[in-house]
Motif scaffolding. Structure first.
Motif, PDB file in Angstrom:
ATOM      1  N   ARG A 243      35.193 -74.318  14.892  1.00 17.00           N
ATOM      2  CA  ARG A 243      36.429 -74.263  15.670  1.00 17.00           C
ATOM      3  C   ARG A 243      37.279 -73.104  15.181  1.00 17.00           C
ATOM      4  NH1 ARG A 243      39.889 -78.908  15.035  1.00 17.00           N
ATOM      5  NH2 ARG A 243      39.435 -78.628  12.857  1.00 17.00           N
ATOM      6  N   GLY A 244      38.207 -72.667  16.045  1.00 18.33           N
ATOM      7  CA  GLY A 244      39.134 -71.611  15.659  1.00 18.33           C
ATOM      8  C   GLY A 244      39.525 -70.759  16.841  1.00 18.33           C
ATOM      9  N   VAL A 245      39.892 -69.525  16.542  1.00 17.36           N
ATOM     10  CA  VAL A 245      40.322 -68.584  17.557  1.00 17.36           C
ATOM     11  C   VAL A 245      39.266 -67.495  17.677  1.00 17.36           C
ATOM     12  CG1 VAL A 245      42.082 -66.885  18.177  1.00 17.36           C
ATOM     13  CG2 VAL A 245      42.753 -69.043  17.124  1.00 17.36           C
ATOM     14  N   LEU A 246      38.927 -67.153  18.902  1.00 18.10           N
ATOM     15  CA  LEU A 246      37.944 -66.122  19.176  1.00 18.10           C
ATOM     16  C   LEU A 246      38.657 -64.947  19.822  1.00 18.10           C
ATOM     17  CD1 LEU A 246      34.892 -65.627  19.013  1.00 18.10           C
ATOM     18  CD2 LEU A 246      34.697 -66.654  21.274  1.00 18.10           C
ATOM     19  N   ARG A 247      38.535 -63.779  19.201  1.00 20.88           N
ATOM     20  CA  ARG A 247      39.163 -62.558  19.712  1.00 20.88           C
ATOM     21  C   ARG A 247      38.071 -61.713  20.350  1.00 20.88           C
ATOM     22  NH1 ARG A 247      40.372 -64.334  15.062  1.00 20.88           N
ATOM     23  NH2 ARG A 247      42.496 -64.816  14.482  1.00 20.88           N
ATOM     24  N   LEU A 248      38.164 -61.511  21.650  1.00 22.87           N
ATOM     25  CA  LEU A 248      37.149 -60.768  22.392  1.00 22.87           C
ATOM     26  C   LEU A 248      37.708 -59.418  22.813  1.00 22.87           C
ATOM     27  CD1 LEU A 248      36.050 -63.707  24.674  1.00 22.87           C
ATOM     28  CD2 LEU A 248      34.876 -62.872  22.625  1.00 22.87           C
ATOM     29  N   THR A 249      36.886 -58.380  22.707  1.00 25.22           N
ATOM     30  CA  THR A 249      37.288 -57.037  23.092  1.00 25.22           C
ATOM     31  C   THR A 249      36.137 -56.369  23.831  1.00 25.22           C
ATOM     32  OG1 THR A 249      38.571 -56.893  21.044  1.00 25.22           O
ATOM     33  CG2 THR A 249      38.241 -54.848  22.244  1.00 25.22           C
ATOM     34  N   ALA A 250      36.443 -55.691  24.916  1.00 22.76           N
ATOM     35  CA  ALA A 250      35.478 -54.865  25.634  1.00 22.76           C
ATOM     36  C   ALA A 250      36.005 -53.435  25.613  1.00 22.76           C
ATOM     37  CB  ALA A 250      35.320 -55.355  27.063  1.00 22.76           C
ATOM     38  N   VAL A 251      35.137 -52.488  25.326  1.00 22.46           N
ATOM     39  CA  VAL A 251      35.549 -51.082  25.234  1.00 22.46           C
ATOM     40  C   VAL A 251      34.588 -50.243  26.066  1.00 22.46           C
ATOM     41  CG1 VAL A 251      35.940 -49.132  23.677  1.00 22.46           C
ATOM     42  CG2 VAL A 251      36.424 -51.464  22.897  1.00 22.46           C
ATOM     43  N   GLY A 252      35.146 -49.379  26.894  1.00 24.58           N
ATOM     44  CA  GLY A 252      34.321 -48.513  27.720  1.00 24.58           C
ATOM     45  C   GLY A 252      35.133 -47.369  28.267  1.00 24.58           C
ATOM     46  N   GLN A 253      34.669 -46.849  29.398  1.00 26.50           N
ATOM     47  CA  GLN A 253      35.300 -45.686  29.997  1.00 26.50           C
ATOM     48  C   GLN A 253      35.870 -46.034  31.367  1.00 26.50           C
ATOM     49  OE1 GLN A 253      32.569 -42.472  30.716  1.00 26.50           O
ATOM     50  NE2 GLN A 253      34.192 -40.960  30.801  1.00 26.50           N
ATOM     51  N   ALA A 254      37.119 -45.607  31.581  1.00 26.82           N
ATOM     52  CA  ALA A 254      37.769 -45.766  32.883  1.00 26.82           C
ATOM     53  C   ALA A 254      37.236 -44.688  33.830  1.00 26.82           C
ATOM     54  CB  ALA A 254      39.283 -45.644  32.731  1.00 26.82           C
ATOM     55  N   PRO A 255      37.400 -44.865  35.147  1.00 22.81           N
ATOM     56  CA  PRO A 255      36.883 -43.886  36.106  1.00 22.81           C
ATOM     57  C   PRO A 255      37.363 -42.449  35.868  1.00 22.81           C
ATOM     58  CG  PRO A 255      37.458 -45.884  37.257  1.00 22.81           C
ATOM     59  CD  PRO A 255      37.926 -46.052  35.833  1.00 22.81           C
TER      60      PRO A 255
ATOM     61  N   GLN B  75      39.058 -41.745  30.723  1.00 22.71           N
ATOM     62  CA  GLN B  75      39.849 -42.249  29.605  1.00 22.71           C
ATOM     63  C   GLN B  75      39.195 -43.491  29.001  1.00 22.71           C
ATOM     64  OE1 GLN B  75      40.821 -42.203  32.762  1.00 22.71           O
ATOM     65  NE2 GLN B  75      42.653 -40.963  33.025  1.00 22.71           N
ATOM     66  N   LEU B  76      39.626 -43.790  27.781  1.00 24.33           N
ATOM     67  CA  LEU B  76      39.189 -45.007  27.108  1.00 24.33           C
ATOM     68  C   LEU B  76      39.786 -46.209  27.836  1.00 24.33           C
ATOM     69  CD1 LEU B  76      37.757 -46.230  24.618  1.00 24.33           C
ATOM     70  CD2 LEU B  76      39.955 -46.104  23.440  1.00 24.33           C
ATOM     71  N   ARG B  77      39.013 -47.273  27.955  1.00 26.87           N
ATOM     72  CA  ARG B  77      39.457 -48.502  28.619  1.00 26.87           C
ATOM     73  C   ARG B  77      39.153 -49.675  27.695  1.00 26.87           C
ATOM     74  NH1 ARG B  77      42.600 -51.112  31.878  1.00 26.87           N
ATOM     75  NH2 ARG B  77      41.649 -52.713  33.135  1.00 26.87           N
ATOM     76  N   VAL B  78      40.140 -50.554  27.470  1.00 29.62           N
ATOM     77  CA  VAL B  78      39.985 -51.700  26.581  1.00 29.62           C
ATOM     78  C   VAL B  78      40.455 -52.961  27.305  1.00 29.62           C
ATOM     79  CG1 VAL B  78      40.674 -52.726  24.376  1.00 29.62           C
ATOM     80  CG2 VAL B  78      40.361 -50.252  24.545  1.00 29.62           C
ATOM     81  N   THR B  79      39.642 -54.000  27.213  1.00 28.81           N
ATOM     82  CA  THR B  79      39.997 -55.308  27.768  1.00 28.81           C
ATOM     83  C   THR B  79      39.953 -56.305  26.618  1.00 28.81           C
ATOM     84  OG1 THR B  79      39.002 -54.762  29.892  1.00 28.81           O
ATOM     85  CG2 THR B  79      39.371 -57.096  29.439  1.00 28.81           C
ATOM     86  N   VAL B  80      40.978 -57.142  26.486  1.00 30.85           N
ATOM     87  CA  VAL B  80      41.031 -58.115  25.391  1.00 30.85           C
ATOM     88  C   VAL B  80      41.271 -59.519  25.933  1.00 30.85           C
ATOM     89  CG1 VAL B  80      41.852 -56.442  23.684  1.00 30.85           C
ATOM     90  CG2 VAL B  80      43.502 -57.743  25.018  1.00 30.85           C
ATOM     91  N   ALA B  81      40.801 -60.498  25.172  1.00 33.42           N
ATOM     92  CA  ALA B  81      41.067 -61.900  25.477  1.00 33.42           C
ATOM     93  C   ALA B  81      41.036 -62.671  24.167  1.00 33.42           C
ATOM     94  CB  ALA B  81      40.025 -62.462  26.438  1.00 33.42           C
ATOM     95  N   ILE B  82      41.914 -63.627  24.045  1.00 34.03           N
ATOM     96  CA  ILE B  82      41.938 -64.507  22.875  1.00 34.03           C
ATOM     97  C   ILE B  82      41.814 -65.924  23.403  1.00 34.03           C
ATOM     98  CG2 ILE B  82      43.281 -65.326  20.906  1.00 34.03           C
ATOM     99  CD1 ILE B  82      44.618 -62.569  20.857  1.00 34.03           C
ATOM    100  N   VAL B  83      40.854 -66.658  22.853  1.00 42.49           N
ATOM    101  CA  VAL B  83      40.583 -67.994  23.362  1.00 42.49           C
ATOM    102  C   VAL B  83      40.388 -68.956  22.198  1.00 42.49           C
ATOM    103  CG1 VAL B  83      38.099 -67.619  23.557  1.00 42.49           C
ATOM    104  CG2 VAL B  83      39.199 -69.298  25.029  1.00 42.49           C
ATOM    105  N   ARG B  84      40.746 -70.199  22.414  1.00 43.67           N
ATOM    106  CA  ARG B  84      40.569 -71.224  21.404  1.00 43.67           C
ATOM    107  C   ARG B  84      39.168 -71.809  21.521  1.00 43.67           C
ATOM    108  NH1 ARG B  84      41.600 -76.927  20.832  1.00 43.67           N
ATOM    109  NH2 ARG B  84      42.006 -77.059  23.064  1.00 43.67           N
ATOM    110  N   VAL B  85      38.513 -72.001  20.372  1.00 47.23           N
ATOM    111  CA  VAL B  85      37.208 -72.640  20.341  1.00 47.23           C
ATOM    112  C   VAL B  85      37.432 -74.032  19.754  1.00 47.23           C
ATOM    113  CG1 VAL B  85      34.876 -72.568  19.371  1.00 47.23           C
ATOM    114  CG2 VAL B  85      36.055 -70.427  19.983  1.00 47.23           C
ATOM    115  N   ARG B  86      37.019 -75.055  20.489  1.00 51.22           N
ATOM    116  CA  ARG B  86      37.210 -76.438  20.029  1.00 51.22           C
ATOM    117  C   ARG B  86      35.852 -77.084  19.783  1.00 51.22           C
ATOM    118  NH1 ARG B  86      36.309 -80.094  24.060  1.00 51.22           N
ATOM    119  NH2 ARG B  86      36.354 -79.327  26.187  1.00 51.22           N
ATOM    120  N   ALA B  87      35.869 -78.159  19.026  1.00 49.98           N
ATOM    121  CA  ALA B  87      34.631 -78.890  18.735  1.00 49.98           C
ATOM    122  C   ALA B  87      34.089 -79.526  20.005  1.00 49.98           C
ATOM    123  CB  ALA B  87      34.892 -79.967  17.686  1.00 49.98           C
ATOM    124  N   GLY B  88      32.771 -79.580  20.104  1.00 49.62           N
ATOM    125  CA  GLY B  88      32.126 -80.108  21.313  1.00 49.62           C
ATOM    126  C   GLY B  88      31.995 -81.588  21.341  1.00 49.62           C
TER     127      GLY B  88
END
Length: 124
Positions: A96-108, A111-124
């Motif tokens: 369990r905890g916090v998951l920090r997700l990042t995507a990195v690539g190129q914009a049209p 330029q550099l393009r970054v997408t982020v998301a932070i999500v909680r991970v819970r026990a199943g």
């Protein structure tokens, strides 16, 4: 002094934007899909330990490689579709905890393009 006030105004605007109410999450993500940084979509959220989930974002050069990071560690890559959207199926960690997700690539525009998301991970 004018520059300092302008910089402070920009920081304030960013703070207000990130504190805005969440938009209903769906694919493709309903965000602006332009500029350097954007918020990605994670479904389902929260995720369950060891379970699969989808991380998606937009605003990338169609057909380009998008590098994925989970908790700042390289996870792999995916390819943006013809509309510049990416969608990747990932696996949640076993704890369990916090998951920090990042995507990195190129914009049209190249330029550099970054997408982020932070999500909680819970026990199943």
């Amino acid at each position: 002094m004018g520059a300092a006030l302008l910089a402070a105004g920009c920081l304030l605007a960013l703070g207000v934007t990130s504190a805005s109410p969440a938009v209903a999450q769906s694919y493709p993500p309903p965000f602006r899909c332009t500029g350097f940084l954007d918020r990605g979509t994670v479904t389902p959220s929260p995720v369950v330990t060891n379970a699969s989930f989808t991380f998606s974002g937009c605003g990338y050069t169609p057909g380009s490689t998008v590098q994925l990071y989970s908790n700042f560690q390289y996870y792999g890559s995916t390819t943006a579709d013809g509309s510049g959207l990416f969608q990747a199926t990932l696996t949640a960690p076993p704890t369990r905890g916090v998951l920090r997700l990042t995507a990195v690539g190129q914009a049209p525009g190249g330029q550099l393009r970054v997408t982020v998301a932070i999500v909680r991970v819970r026990a199943g």
